[in-house]
Design an enzyme around this catalytic site. Structure first.
Site, PDB file in Angstrom:
ATOM      1  N   HIS A 309      31.042  37.042  92.523  1.00  0.00           N
ATOM      2  CA  HIS A 309      30.888  35.879  93.388  1.00  0.00           C
ATOM      3  C   HIS A 309      32.155  35.557  94.165  1.00  0.00           C
ATOM      4  O   HIS A 309      32.134  34.690  95.037  1.00  0.00           O
ATOM      5  CB  HIS A 309      30.479  34.660  92.551  1.00  0.00           C
ATOM      6  N   ASP A 310      33.253  36.238  93.859  1.00  0.00           N
ATOM      7  CA  ASP A 310      34.527  35.933  94.514  1.00  0.00           C
ATOM      8  C   ASP A 310      34.812  36.895  95.671  1.00  0.00           C
ATOM      9  O   ASP A 310      35.961  37.068  96.059  1.00  0.00           O
ATOM     10  CB  ASP A 310      35.667  35.995  93.493  1.00  0.00           C
ATOM     11  N   ALA A 311      33.779  37.508  96.233  1.00  0.00           N
ATOM     12  CA  ALA A 311      33.960  38.452  97.341  1.00  0.00           C
ATOM     13  C   ALA A 311      34.054  37.680  98.652  1.00  0.00           C
ATOM     14  O   ALA A 311      33.120  37.639  99.451  1.00  0.00           O
ATOM     15  CB  ALA A 311      32.805  39.456  97.373  1.00  0.00           C
TER      16      ALA A 311
END
Length: 437
Positions: A309-311
């Site tokens: 989710h941290d892309a």
């Protein structure tokens, strides 16, 4: 403190970064602009004689620096404001991402072919550095070291020769990035810090190995252990070795830098890049662009299905290879691959929407079609590629787990990541099947 810094690219001085009344400006040198093979520092800083003001300059140069708590600790070490980009670059800018280095006027960048200086470390010294990094990110202030990498996670540029780890001194190019276990993370819209992200080294090591097994271009990462302390060594794709065995810098920039977005706005919900902008950037600056667009689509699908989710916009980059005509850009190998969704403490929101949805649990077939349309992709081809990916990923994950029994077999976190991947892949296939009925 000097109020000008010489900006070097590929071991040549190309311009001057200055600070006046607290604001940055940058200008290319006339002699650089006159060269037939001159290239720009950034897609957001095209070659021109006129200086760039603070609003244009800050996204690229601030984007070279660490972020969040790391930045605050470094500023305290140097007794400067953590908002002072120039002061931090003055102290850290000797070895940055890509081929950029910032030096005091009149100083020359060491000749990487003849002047490489490495402080080799024994195991005890490596452990001491792992202990020191949370208190002194980038080993800021240590004599002879001026190192900088973007991001909110502890990491350190090092030299690795296959056996020894060393510190690159006095502007010597590093070869690898050492990434210790995460003790705290600036999580996406969640909490400022949580205690020890469980087995982050194993998590990232597994996800990077899985990307490689799925035939994505990915930075080579290996897990190392010294005295029961594990860390990743990630080979820098922005460093190459020439025919004489000398390490050379290759230029790169992340998508926020290329799009003129300051690092504190890297998430889409803060005004940062969305996926449509990312695809448009790749289509605009790479040649030929069709293979690069498909590589980006593969990275987006992979991140979604493993739960990364941290892309955000700083976790995708362009690489300006010296071997390509006019230093044409290509999409960089994938990096910073971590299944954040496996940690219930972290937000379920993705850094960039798929279609109109931030949460993967809400993503239906039509949202992938929305993404394809906004990114200028063929809907049928996007669907075909995604379903092929979702069909192959779970079995490949099991094979990667079995193929490295010493690290991954029996590891509870790897087991949970694989279960999450299986669930997401099954959900994706099912929702496309329902949409087709």
């Amino acid at each position: 403190m000097a109020h000008e810094l010489a900006v070097w690219l590929f071991e040549e001085c190309v311009g001057t970064l200055a600070m006046s009344d607290g604001r940055l400006n940058f200008a290319y040198l006339p002699e650089w602009l006159s060269r037939a093979n001159a290239i720009a520092l950034s897609a957001s800083l095209p070659l021109r004689a006129e200086p760039f003001d603070d609003a244009k300059v800050r996204p690229f140069f601030a984007g070279l620096l660490p972020e969040g708590q790391l930045r605050r600790l470094i500023a305290q070490q140097f007794q400067v404001s953590d908002q002072n980009d120039f002061a931090l670059l003055d102290r850290l800018g000797g070895d940055c991402a890509g081929a950029v280095a910032l030096l005091p006027p009149g100083h020359a960048l060491p000749d990487s072919a003849h002047d490489a200086q490495v402080e080799w470390l024994d195991d005890k010294q490596v452990i001491a550095i792992l202990d020191e990094l949370p208190r002194r990110p980038m080993l800021a202030g240590r004599d002879g070291l001026r190192l900088s990498l973007a991001g909110a996670q502890d990491k350190l540029p090092v030299v690795f020769d296959g056996e020894r780890i060393g510190l690159p001194r006095d502007g010597t190019p590093s070869s690898h990035i050492l990434k210790p276990a995460i003790d705290a993370i600036d999580a996406i819209d969640a909490i400022d810090a949580i205690d020890a992200i469980e087995d982050s080294v194993i998590n990232e090591g597994f996800c990077m190995a899985l990307a490689d097994a799925m035939q994505l271009a990915v930075a080579k990462a290996t897990i190392h252990t010294i005295s029961n302390r594990s860390f990743l060594l990630v080979a820098r794709y922005d460093r190459v070795v020439d025919g004489q065995g000398h390490r050379m810098r290759v230029h790169q920039e992340d998508f926020c830098q290329a799009l003129g977005v300051v690092p504190e706005m890297k998430y889409q919900n803060e005004g940062g890049p969305d996926l449509a902008q990312c695809f448009e950037l790749v289509r605009r600056v790479t040649r030929p662009n069709a293979p690069q667009v498909l590589r980006l689509l593969d990275q987006v699908m992979f991140n979604a299905l493993i739960g990364n989710h941290d892309a955000h916009g700083k976790n995708f980059s362009l690489l300006y290879s010296a071997e390509r005509a006019n230093h044409a850009a290509v999409l960089s190998p994938a990096y910073d691959l971590l299944s954040t969704a496996v940690y219930p403490e972290l937000t379920p929101k993705m850094a960039m929407k798929i279609g109109s949805k931030y949460k993967f649990s809400e993503v239906q077939a039509r949202h992938w079609e929305q993404l394809a349309e906004s990114a200028g992709l063929s809907k049928p081809q996007t669907k075909k590629r995604l379903l092929e990916f979702a069909s192959a990923l779970p079995q490949t994950a099991r094979e990667v787990q079995a193929g490295n029994a010493r690290l991954f077999v029996g590891n509870a976190l790897v087991g949970r990541i694989i279960e999450l991947i299986e669930q997401r892949c099954e959900q994706t296939i099912r929702r496309f099947s329902l949409a087709a009925e």
